[in-house]
Design an enzyme around this catalytic site. Structure first.
Site, PDB file in Angstrom:
ATOM      1  N   HIS A 135      -1.559   3.774  -8.442  1.00  0.00           N
ATOM      2  CA  HIS A 135      -1.913   2.940  -9.590  1.00  0.00           C
ATOM      3  C   HIS A 135      -1.557   3.671 -10.864  1.00  0.00           C
ATOM      4  CE1 HIS A 135      -5.424   5.341  -8.332  1.00  0.00           C
ATOM      5  NE2 HIS A 135      -5.730   5.422  -9.612  1.00  0.00           N
ATOM      6  N   HIS A 175       0.838  -1.203   0.000  1.00  0.00           N
ATOM      7  CA  HIS A 175       0.000   0.000   0.000  1.00  0.00           C
ATOM      8  C   HIS A 175       0.876   1.258   0.000  1.00  0.00           C
ATOM      9  CE1 HIS A 175      -3.597   2.428   0.594  1.00  0.00           C
ATOM     10  NE2 HIS A 175      -2.836   3.182   1.377  1.00  0.00           N
TER      11      HIS A 175
HETATM   12  P1  DGP Z   1      -8.061   7.390 -10.338  1.00  0.00           P
HETATM   13  O1  DGP Z   1      -9.166   8.311 -10.736  1.00  0.00           O
HETATM   14  O2  DGP Z   1      -6.786   7.689 -11.105  1.00  0.00           O
HETATM   15  O3  DGP Z   1      -7.861   7.279  -8.854  1.00  0.00           O
HETATM   16  O4  DGP Z   1      -8.508   5.960 -10.890  1.00  0.00           O
HETATM   17  C1  DGP Z   1      -9.116   4.990 -10.122  1.00  0.00           C
HETATM   18  C2  DGP Z   1      -9.668   3.987 -11.069  1.00  0.00           C
HETATM   19  O5  DGP Z   1      -9.986   2.834 -10.330  1.00  0.00           O
HETATM   20  C3  DGP Z   1     -10.927   4.409 -11.796  1.00  0.00           C
HETATM   21  O6  DGP Z   1     -10.674   4.484 -13.197  1.00  0.00           O
HETATM   22  C4  DGP Z   1     -11.932   3.309 -11.513  1.00  0.00           C
HETATM   23  C5  DGP Z   1     -11.089   2.211 -10.934  1.00  0.00           C
HETATM   24  N1  DGP Z   1     -11.730   1.429  -9.897  1.00  0.00           N
HETATM   25  C6  DGP Z   1     -12.289   1.900  -8.748  1.00  0.00           C
HETATM   26  N2  DGP Z   1     -12.792   0.900  -8.018  1.00  0.00           N
HETATM   27  C7  DGP Z   1     -12.530  -0.241  -8.707  1.00  0.00           C
HETATM   28  C8  DGP Z   1     -12.812  -1.612  -8.465  1.00  0.00           C
HETATM   29  O7  DGP Z   1     -13.372  -2.016  -7.454  1.00  0.00           O
HETATM   30  N3  DGP Z   1     -12.388  -2.494  -9.412  1.00  0.00           N
HETATM   31  C9  DGP Z   1     -11.739  -2.088 -10.561  1.00  0.00           C
HETATM   32  N4  DGP Z   1     -11.378  -3.030 -11.423  1.00  0.00           N
HETATM   33  N5  DGP Z   1     -11.454  -0.801 -10.817  1.00  0.00           N
HETATM   34  C10 DGP Z   1     -11.863   0.108  -9.907  1.00  0.00           C
END
Ligand code: DGP
Length: 114
Positions: free
Chosen positions: A100, A46
């Protein structure tokens, strides 16, 4: 971090469509896809955001970038082109506080982003 969505994905407590996994890194399809290819690559550790990268943990970032190239090749966008994005902080729209990298491709991407 029990309240972190991405830590819970790492622990397989939340399902995801995984495209790559090793000891230190996980890559999976973004749930809110913005392009035909939209993968998220995260360190399993994390790390809240890019602001928290330092000499002690930066090795995983180099590793992530080598994994990105493999994933781009596997998903067929290595030659057509792709974009790697990390949103850091509120002005950038970071919504999940676990570092990420978005990998976007499979269509022409506008620049600059909105
Ligand atoms: P950001 O806006 O850069 O923090 O992008 C976070 C991304 O994470 C957003 O594009 C949607 C994705 N995301 C959020 N929750 C989940 C989840 O539970 N599963 C997946 N696969 N993606 C997720």
């Amino acid at each position: 971090m029990e309240n972190c969505i991405f830590c819970r994905i790492v622990e397989k407590q939340i399902p995801s469509k995984i495209v790559y996994e090793d000891e230190n890194v996980l890559a999976f399809h973004d749930i809110d896809s913005k392009a035909p290819v939209h993968i998220l690559i995260i360190p399993k550790e994390h790390i809240p955001s890019l602001n928290d990268v330092n000499q002690q943990n930066s090795q995983v970032i180099a590793h992530i970038f080598s994994v990105i190239v493999q994933i781009a090749e596997n998903l067929g966008v290595k030659d057509s082109g792709y974009r790697v994005v990390t949103n850091c902080g509120s002005d950038a729209g970071q919504s999940v506080n676990h570092l990420h990298f978005h990998v976007l491709g499979g269509r022409s991407l506008t620049w600059p982003p909105g």
